[in-house]
Design an enzyme around this catalytic site. Structure first.
Site, mmCIF file in Angstrom:
data_model
loop_
_atom_site.group_PDB
_atom_site.id
_atom_site.type_symbol
_atom_site.label_atom_id
_atom_site.label_comp_id
_atom_site.label_asym_id
_atom_site.label_seq_id
_atom_site.Cartn_x
_atom_site.Cartn_y
_atom_site.Cartn_z
ATOM 1 N N LEU A 201 0.837 -1.219 0.031
ATOM 2 C CA LEU A 201 -0.016 0.020 -0.166
ATOM 3 C C LEU A 201 0.838 1.214 -0.035
ATOM 4 C CD1 LEU A 201 -2.411 -0.978 2.886
ATOM 5 C CD2 LEU A 201 -2.944 -0.948 0.512
ATOM 6 N N HIS A 202 0.689 2.181 -0.950
ATOM 7 C CA HIS A 202 1.756 3.695 -0.930
ATOM 8 C C HIS A 202 0.713 4.474 -1.446
ATOM 9 C CE1 HIS A 202 2.099 2.450 -5.154
ATOM 10 N NE2 HIS A 202 2.803 3.673 -5.451
ATOM 11 N N ARG A 203 -0.302 4.331 -2.157
ATOM 12 C CA ARG A 203 -0.925 5.792 -2.709
ATOM 13 C C ARG A 203 -1.500 6.472 -1.860
ATOM 14 N NH1 ARG A 203 -0.686 5.632 -7.770
ATOM 15 N NH2 ARG A 203 -0.225 3.580 -8.601
ATOM 16 N N ARG A 234 6.475 5.827 2.815
ATOM 17 C CA ARG A 234 5.127 6.938 3.004
ATOM 18 C C ARG A 234 4.304 6.103 4.067
ATOM 19 N NH1 ARG A 234 1.476 10.295 0.254
ATOM 20 N NH2 ARG A 234 2.783 10.561 -1.434
ATOM 21 N N ASP A 273 -2.276 -1.551 -3.792
ATOM 22 C CA ASP A 273 -2.869 -0.464 -4.494
ATOM 23 C C ASP A 273 -1.903 0.207 -5.456
ATOM 24 O OD1 ASP A 273 -0.977 0.772 -2.826
ATOM 25 O OD2 ASP A 273 -2.143 2.070 -2.056
#
Ligand code: UDP
Length: 350
Positions: A201-203, A234, A273
Site C-alpha cells: 500500500l502506498h498511494r 510513506r 494499490d
C-alpha cells in the site's frame, strides 16, 4: 542519438533498466538524471545495483517536499543540465512528479520528448498521477503505450498520431529476470509457498487518510491468512501511529526487485494499490485484489485475474472467497521486446 532519461522513483528505475541496456548495446549516448524523489537505499540504490544500471550521471537531490516544490527544483536543475548537454531526446517514464516536471522542461526547451508508459487513465483527477500523465502525454512528441486500453484512451484525446503501442517495459524486465529468482526470501521469513498473500500500500488515497488505512489493514487481517507486507516509507510513517499486532501480519522493509518478484511468484495472491504490481501479478498468473476505486489496468480486470476491492465499501474476504482461476491468460503487455520497439521508433523520428 544523445538521450537524457529522467527518473526519480522506484518503478522508473525498473523501467529504465531494459531501455538503458538496449541503448548501450546499440551505442546510443545515454545520460541519466536521478531527481532524488526516492532517495533511500531500499527505494533507489538497490535497483541500480540489482538491475545492472550505471550510476546516474547526476542526482538533483530534491528530497522530501511538497509536489510543487519538487517540481520547481527538478525544472531548474534539469533545464541547466539540458542546456549543457543538448540531447536529441528527453525520455520520461510513468506518472510521477519527476515525469511531469521533466516533460514541461523538455517541451518548453523544444527538445524532443518521449513518454514511456503513455495513455493510461484512471479518470480520477483527484489522483496526482492522473494529472501528471495527462500533462506528459499532451506535451510529448512520441507516446509509447503499453496496452490496447492505453491506445484507446489516446485516440479519445486525439493523440493517436504520436502514439505507438510497444508493450510494457515491465514485462521486458520480468521476462529477463524470470529464471534468476531464488526462494531465499520465502524461507528467510518462514513462509510456505502458496500459503501467504503479499500486501503493498502506498498511494496517498490509501495511506494519507488514517481511517482508510485502518480499514484496509483490518480487511487484510480479516482474511485470516499469512500476510507479508513490504512497507513503503510513506506508509511506514503513517503506521507508526497505529499498532497492528496480528500474528498473521508480517511487516518487512521494502524489498529489491528480485526478492519482490519471488514473493509474488510464490504467493497465493496479491493485495495492492500499486499500478505496476497489478501487472506483475498478472504476468505471474496470480490473483490480484486491488484496493482502489478504479484502475488504469482495466484489461487485467476484464480477463478475470484482477479484482477491485472498493475501499470502505467492499469486503475483501467475500471477494477472495468468490475468486475462480480464469481459463484464459492472454498476452496483454507484449513479448518482452518493448525496449527494441521504442528505440526503433525514436531512431526513425530523428
Ligand atoms: N517493488 C519492489 N519492491 C517492493 C515493492 C515494489 O521491487 O518492496 C517493485 C514492484 O515489483 C514493481 C514496482 O516496484 O515493479 C512498483 O512500484 P510502486 O508500487 O512503488 O509504484 P507504482 O507501480 O504504483 O507506480
Amino acid at each position: 542519438m544523445k538521450i537524457t532519461c529522467v527518473v526519480g522513483a522506484r518503478p522508473q528505475f525498473i523501467k529504465l533498466a531494459p531501455f538503458l541496456s538496449k541503448c548501450k548495446k546499440i551505442g546510443h549516448k545515454i545520460r541519466t538524471i536521478h531527481t532524488g524523489q526516492h532517495y533511500d537505499k531500499n527505494m533507489s540504490d538497490v535497483f541500480f545495483d540489482e538491475l545492472g544500471l550505471d550510476k546516474p550521471n547526476r542526482n538533483l537531490e530534491i528530497g522530501p517536499a511538497s509536489q510543487t516544490e519538487q517540481i520547481a527544483k527538478i525544472m531548474l536543475g534539469l533545464e541547466q543540465d539540458l542546456e549543457d548537454n543538448e540531447p536529441d531526446w528527453v525520455v520520461v517514464f510513468g506518472d510521477t512528479t519527476s515525469t511531469i516536471a521533466a516533460s514541461i522542461v523538455a517541451s518548453k526547451m523544444g527538445i524532443r520528448l518521449a513518454h514511456i508508459e503513455a495513455g493510461l487513465r484512471s479518470f480520477n483527477r483527484d489522483m496526482p498521477e492522473e494529472i501528471n500523465r495527462i500533462v506528459s502525454d499532451h506535451v510529448s512528441d512520441l507516446l509509447f503505450v503499453p496496452s490496447s486500453t492505453g491506445m484507446t484512451n489516446l485516440v479519445n484525446e486525439g493523440l493517436e498520431k504520436r502514439a505507438v503501442k510497444t508493450g510494457d517495459l515491465m514485462a521486458d524486465v520480468l521476462f529477463h529476470f524470470k529464471d534468476k529468482l531464488s526462494d531465499n526470501i520465502v524461507s528467510q521469513y518462514n513462509l510456505k509457498k502458496e500459503e501467504y498473500y503479499l500486501l503493498t500500500l502506498h498511494r496517498p488515497a490509501s495511506v494519507d487518510n488514517i481511517e482508510m488505512l485502518d480499514w484496509m489493514i483490518k480487511q487484510v487481517i480479516a482474511i485470516n491468512e499469512k500476510i507479508i507486507f513490504p512497507v513503503h516509507p510513506r506508509t511506514k510513517l503513517k503506521l507508526e501511529n497505529n499498532e497492528y499486532t496480528d500474528e498473521n501480519l508480517l511487516v518487512i522493509p521494502p524489498q529489491g526487485y528480485l526478492d519482490f518478484q519471488s514473493l509474488i511468484f510464490n504467493s497465493k495472491g496479491v493485495l495492492t494499490d500499486s499500478g505496476g504490481i497489478q501487472k506483475e501479478a498478472y504476468l505471474w498468473k496470480k490473483p490480484c485484489y486491488t484496493l482502489r476505486t478504479e484502475t488504469e489496468w482495466t484489461e487485467t480486470i476484464k480477463t478475470g485475474w484482477n479484482n477491485l476491492v472498493i475501499p470502505g465499501e467492499d469486503n475483501l474476504l467475500d471477494i477472495i472467497d468468490k475468486w475462480k482461476t480464469p481459463n484464459d491468460h492472454p498476452s496483454l503487455y507484449g513479448d518482452g521486446r518493448a525496449a527494441d520497439k521504442i528505440i526503433f521508433e525514436m531512431e526513425n523520428r530523428i
